[in-house]
Design a protein around this motif. Sequence first.
Motif, PDB file in Angstrom:
ATOM      1  N   ALA A 170       0.915  -1.264  -0.073  1.00 25.60           N
ATOM      2  CA  ALA A 170      -0.031   0.119  -0.019  1.00 25.60           C
ATOM      3  C   ALA A 170       1.005   1.281  -0.061  1.00 25.60           C
ATOM      4  O   ALA A 170       0.588   2.235  -0.868  1.00 25.60           O
ATOM      5  CB  ALA A 170      -0.919   0.056   1.139  1.00 25.60           C
ATOM      6  N   LEU A 171       2.042   1.209   0.706  1.00 28.24           N
ATOM      7  CA  LEU A 171       3.052   2.410   0.856  1.00 28.24           C
ATOM      8  C   LEU A 171       3.423   2.693  -0.527  1.00 28.24           C
ATOM      9  O   LEU A 171       3.791   3.772  -0.942  1.00 28.24           O
ATOM     10  CB  LEU A 171       4.063   2.274   1.513  1.00 28.24           C
ATOM     11  N   GLN A 172       3.554   1.671  -1.457  1.00 29.30           N
ATOM     12  CA  GLN A 172       4.304   2.042  -2.740  1.00 29.30           C
ATOM     13  C   GLN A 172       3.478   2.364  -3.809  1.00 29.30           C
ATOM     14  O   GLN A 172       3.801   2.738  -4.835  1.00 29.30           O
ATOM     15  CB  GLN A 172       4.925   0.442  -3.143  1.00 29.30           C
ATOM     16  N   PRO A 220      -4.620   7.260   3.672  1.00 27.03           N
ATOM     17  CA  PRO A 220      -5.364   7.907   4.678  1.00 27.03           C
ATOM     18  C   PRO A 220      -4.620   8.557   5.745  1.00 27.03           C
ATOM     19  O   PRO A 220      -3.564   7.764   6.391  1.00 27.03           O
ATOM     20  CB  PRO A 220      -6.334   6.720   5.142  1.00 27.03           C
ATOM     21  N   THR A 221      -4.757   9.647   6.116  1.00 22.47           N
ATOM     22  CA  THR A 221      -3.969  10.357   7.240  1.00 22.47           C
ATOM     23  C   THR A 221      -4.721  10.700   8.010  1.00 22.47           C
ATOM     24  O   THR A 221      -5.970  10.924   8.007  1.00 22.47           O
ATOM     25  CB  THR A 221      -2.992  11.288   6.705  1.00 22.47           C
ATOM     26  N   TRP A 222      -4.073  11.229   9.506  1.00 17.11           N
ATOM     27  CA  TRP A 222      -4.753  11.997  10.359  1.00 17.11           C
ATOM     28  C   TRP A 222      -5.043  13.524   9.765  1.00 17.11           C
ATOM     29  O   TRP A 222      -4.258  13.832   9.007  1.00 17.11           O
ATOM     30  CB  TRP A 222      -4.007  11.978  11.585  1.00 17.11           C
ATOM     31  N   LEU A 269      10.568  11.948   4.995  1.00 12.77           N
ATOM     32  CA  LEU A 269       9.999  10.573   5.043  1.00 12.77           C
ATOM     33  C   LEU A 269       8.565  10.661   5.572  1.00 12.77           C
ATOM     34  O   LEU A 269       8.535  11.273   6.619  1.00 12.77           O
ATOM     35  CB  LEU A 269      10.893   9.820   5.448  1.00 12.77           C
ATOM     36  N   PRO A 270       7.524   9.967   5.253  1.00 13.04           N
ATOM     37  CA  PRO A 270       6.214   9.938   5.741  1.00 13.04           C
ATOM     38  C   PRO A 270       6.537   9.443   7.033  1.00 13.04           C
ATOM     39  O   PRO A 270       7.032   8.001   6.945  1.00 13.04           O
ATOM     40  CB  PRO A 270       5.379   9.166   4.963  1.00 13.04           C
ATOM     41  N   ASP A 271       5.821   9.800   8.023  1.00 13.81           N
ATOM     42  CA  ASP A 271       5.919   9.430   9.251  1.00 13.81           C
ATOM     43  C   ASP A 271       4.647   8.446   9.525  1.00 13.81           C
ATOM     44  O   ASP A 271       3.564   8.757   9.452  1.00 13.81           O
ATOM     45  CB  ASP A 271       5.729  10.340  10.371  1.00 13.81           C
ATOM     46  N   LEU A 272       5.129   7.068   9.552  1.00 16.67           N
ATOM     47  CA  LEU A 272       4.154   5.928   9.640  1.00 16.67           C
ATOM     48  C   LEU A 272       2.994   6.215  10.395  1.00 16.67           C
ATOM     49  O   LEU A 272       1.780   5.809  10.713  1.00 16.67           O
ATOM     50  CB  LEU A 272       4.569   4.723   9.523  1.00 16.67           C
ATOM     51  N   MET A 319      -3.423   3.701   9.273  1.00 17.84           N
ATOM     52  CA  MET A 319      -3.313   2.507   8.667  1.00 17.84           C
ATOM     53  C   MET A 319      -2.713   1.793   9.390  1.00 17.84           C
ATOM     54  O   MET A 319      -1.498   1.905   9.887  1.00 17.84           O
ATOM     55  CB  MET A 319      -2.945   2.785   7.060  1.00 17.84           C
ATOM     56  N   THR A 320      -3.143   0.356   9.696  1.00 18.50           N
ATOM     57  CA  THR A 320      -2.194  -0.443  10.348  1.00 18.50           C
ATOM     58  C   THR A 320      -2.264  -1.912   9.964  1.00 18.50           C
ATOM     59  O   THR A 320      -3.242  -2.399   9.066  1.00 18.50           O
ATOM     60  CB  THR A 320      -2.731  -0.227  12.074  1.00 18.50           C
TER      61      THR A 320
END
Length: 416
Positions: free
Chosen positions: A175-177, A183-185, A223-226, A231-232
């Motif tokens: 999904a990250l790729q 979906p983000t906060w 870098l995106p902070d996971l 999403m988990t």
Amino acid sequence: MSLPTTYADMRGRYRDPWKNIHARLSARSRVTNLGVTILVFFLAVSLLMNIRRSGRIVQLVDSAGSDMIKCTSSVENLRKSFPIVYGEKDALLTHLVVVAGHAIWKGGDLDGVHNDENWFLERYQRGGSVNTFVEHIKKGLEVAVNDTTSLLVFSGGQTRNQAWTTEAESYYRLALQLPTTLPTWPISSGRITSKAAFAPLSADAPSTMASTSPSVIQPVDTLPDLANIRMTTEDFALDSFQNLLFSIARFREYTGTYPEKITVVGYKFKEQRFKDLHAKAMRWDANKLAKDGEKRFHYIGIDDERQLHAQEKDNAYSLFAKDLYGCHGKLLDKRRKRNTSRRIPPYINSAYEIAGLVDWCPADNAGLQGLYPYSLPWDPRVQGSAIGRGARLALEQNGGKFAQEEILADGKKIVT
Ligand SMILES: *[C@@H]1O[C@H](CO)[C@@H](O)[C@H](O)[C@H]1NC(C)=O
Ligand SMILES: *[C@@H]1O[C@H](CO)[C@@H](O)[C@H](O)[C@H]1NC(C)=O
């Protein structure tokens, strides 16, 4: 000819203490009605105490071995180590979006994602199923992006003997790729400056820093902070029933509450099984409406282009109809085959309100007769104000007041 009993025989019989005890125990005796009432009362009280305590209170012995300290096993202290995420306070998560895993992606270049060799697959999944898995992931992302109250959970354990990684982790990495919005906060969306870190390192992508010069190290804050991505993963499920149940438990672990609404993305041919059997097994009323007026259970089905699964549908449906919790016979065998890593899911502690359900296994072939009978956090009586019909009646009779606070079996309190 009848044999007279010998002397030795007689002696043996009178000396045998077991025969004596047996005779006493099986002798008739009288118990008064009061006696029976008292016995039943204590039995009921002790049962009730045990149900209420199960999974909730742990007794510790101090070093002197004498004093007992009681503490709850709700892992609230361990929960304190969860970081506060930017935006977390602004968005209450109430909607669980589950993408059920079906295989494990080996990783690597996104270009190769449609090749079977880059996945650990069952034989029947070869020749096209991987395209469907990618569609499932994209659909889950779309639903989660559209609803800021949702948490996207990829679900699936270490199901393959050849890979020491989980289905869910591999879906998450995929999904990250994908070139799709994540979906983000809500507030943090501005902070995710780039997906470059997850872009494939291919020569025709000059926009990524890594490809222009491999020696340049990406500055950390681009870098995106996971933690900012809604999403988990749920890393323990071994079949679709567990995909649903464990994802609910994972939602509890992650958010601290239970979802009000569930959307499952999976195979279309499994839709009936999820609605008729899996949701029913956890007494999740699929037809009821959530607070926002939408159905509490929503299923988005996407099948393979080729129809290979028609046969599997009937098998698993009828098996689960007889064995709702999948803990006997063929369904148990399937789990065993997928559980070489011998994991016990942590939800017994982290979602302790449903610990009983997570480990529930009624008799074989029990069907609906074996439905989990104890209190669940989503039971109607603890929804909303947490005041159910019986409690409301008591409230009215008491002139609007409870005599004392009532603690329900799942730990919820009704306070005056
Ligand atoms: C998400 O929102 C877009 C735009 O409003 C809409 O076109 C799309 O159908 C939605 N997708 C889902 C899965 O709800
Ligand atoms: C996996 O196996 C272990 C022990 O072999 C068992 O205790 C555990 O419950 C199994 N996991 C699941 C999810 O069934």
